[in-house]
Design a protein around this motif. Structure first.
Motif, PDB file in Angstrom:
ATOM      1  N   GLU A  21     -14.965   1.063   6.696  1.00 15.30           N
ATOM      2  CA  GLU A  21     -14.891  -0.229   7.386  1.00 15.30           C
ATOM      3  C   GLU A  21     -13.490  -0.819   7.225  1.00 15.30           C
ATOM      4  N   TYR A  72       0.874  -1.168   0.000  1.00 12.20           N
ATOM      5  CA  TYR A  72       0.000   0.000   0.000  1.00 12.20           C
ATOM      6  C   TYR A  72       0.911   1.218   0.000  1.00 12.20           C
ATOM      7  N   PHE A 120      -6.569   1.135  -6.119  1.00 15.02           N
ATOM      8  CA  PHE A 120      -8.012   1.010  -5.928  1.00 15.02           C
ATOM      9  C   PHE A 120      -8.510   2.252  -5.201  1.00 15.02           C
ATOM     10  N   PRO A 121      -9.299   3.088  -5.868  1.00 10.34           N
ATOM     11  CA  PRO A 121      -9.700   4.377  -5.279  1.00 10.34           C
ATOM     12  C   PRO A 121     -10.556   4.253  -4.015  1.00 10.34           C
ATOM     13  N   ASP A 122     -11.291   3.161  -3.872  1.00  9.17           N
ATOM     14  CA  ASP A 122     -12.142   2.979  -2.682  1.00  9.17           C
ATOM     15  C   ASP A 122     -11.344   2.532  -1.457  1.00  9.17           C
ATOM     16  N   LEU A 123     -10.113   2.079  -1.652  1.00 10.00           N
ATOM     17  CA  LEU A 123      -9.279   1.619  -0.554  1.00 10.00           C
ATOM     18  C   LEU A 123      -8.461   2.782  -0.027  1.00 10.00           C
ATOM     19  N   ILE A 124      -8.680   3.118   1.244  1.00  8.76           N
ATOM     20  CA  ILE A 124      -7.943   4.221   1.859  1.00  8.76           C
ATOM     21  C   ILE A 124      -7.254   3.711   3.124  1.00  8.76           C
ATOM     22  N   VAL A 170     -12.349   0.422   3.534  1.00  9.88           N
ATOM     23  CA  VAL A 170     -13.221   0.602   2.384  1.00  9.88           C
ATOM     24  C   VAL A 170     -14.547   1.089   2.941  1.00  9.88           C
ATOM     25  N   GLN A 171     -14.972   2.268   2.508  1.00  9.89           N
ATOM     26  CA  GLN A 171     -16.206   2.897   2.984  1.00  9.89           C
ATOM     27  C   GLN A 171     -16.229   2.978   4.512  1.00  9.89           C
ATOM     28  N   SER A 231      -2.862   0.714  -3.652  1.00  9.03           N
ATOM     29  CA  SER A 231      -3.333   2.104  -3.676  1.00  9.03           C
ATOM     30  C   SER A 231      -3.967   2.472  -5.014  1.00  9.03           C
TER      31      SER A 231
END
Length: 160
Positions: free
Chosen positions: A132, A95, A154-158, A129-130, A152
């Motif tokens: 969670e 990541y 994947f835009p939804d993965l923070i 993600v969202q 990184s």
């Protein structure tokens, strides 16, 4: 036969005999105040709990206590250790260029471990993600969808 004698006799019978398991068509049983399931007389009898499944040996009497506990060893950072005592990372997963590790903390209500990466100060950062926390099984799936393991993308993965 008295009720006490009957209880003793049932407790010494193999569980599949007590439940009168004859084949897969029966499947579900309610005994000892629990929901049990058996596919055949030779396979373990499964007990359904809120947080886990307990497997009972079919040839032994029912035991109310769980025979073994699964203990997960973690290092000082909270990373799960393998059988050799080495910290477990998710091979190939990164990541923002940092290795992703299997954290000792589990997602509430599951047996799945969370995934984290560590900054330069050694602080763990959960992947989300969202909002969670992401478990390791999700990280493996995402890693397998990349050509280099960099999550990184994947835009939804923070990160927390």
């Amino acid at each position: 036969m008295s009720e006490d004698t009957n209880k003793t006799t049932n407790q010494s019978k193999p569980l599949v005999d007590e439940l009168d398991v004859n084949g897969i068509k029966q499947g579900k049983f309610f005994a000892h105040g629990r929901l049990l399931s058996a596919a055949t007389r030779q396979m373990p009898v499964v007990e359904f709990l809120d947080e886990a499944l307990v497997m009972h040996p079919p040839e032994k009497p029912f035991e109310d206590e769980v025979g073994e506990a699964h203990v997960v060893a973690v290092d000082a950072r909270g990373v799960v250790l393998d059988d050799a005592g080495k910290p477990k990372k998710i091979a190939g997963a990164r990541y923002k260029g940092r290795e992703v590790w299997i954290f000792g903390e589990r997602k509430p209500g599951t047996m799945r471990h969370l995934a984290v990466w560590f900054d330069d100060e050694g602080t763990p950062h959960k992947l989300l993600v969202q909002g969670e926390p992401v478990t390791t099984d999700v990280v493996y799936k995402l890693r397998n969808r990349t050509h280099d393991g960099e999550l990184s993308m994947f835009p939804d993965l923070i990160s927390q």
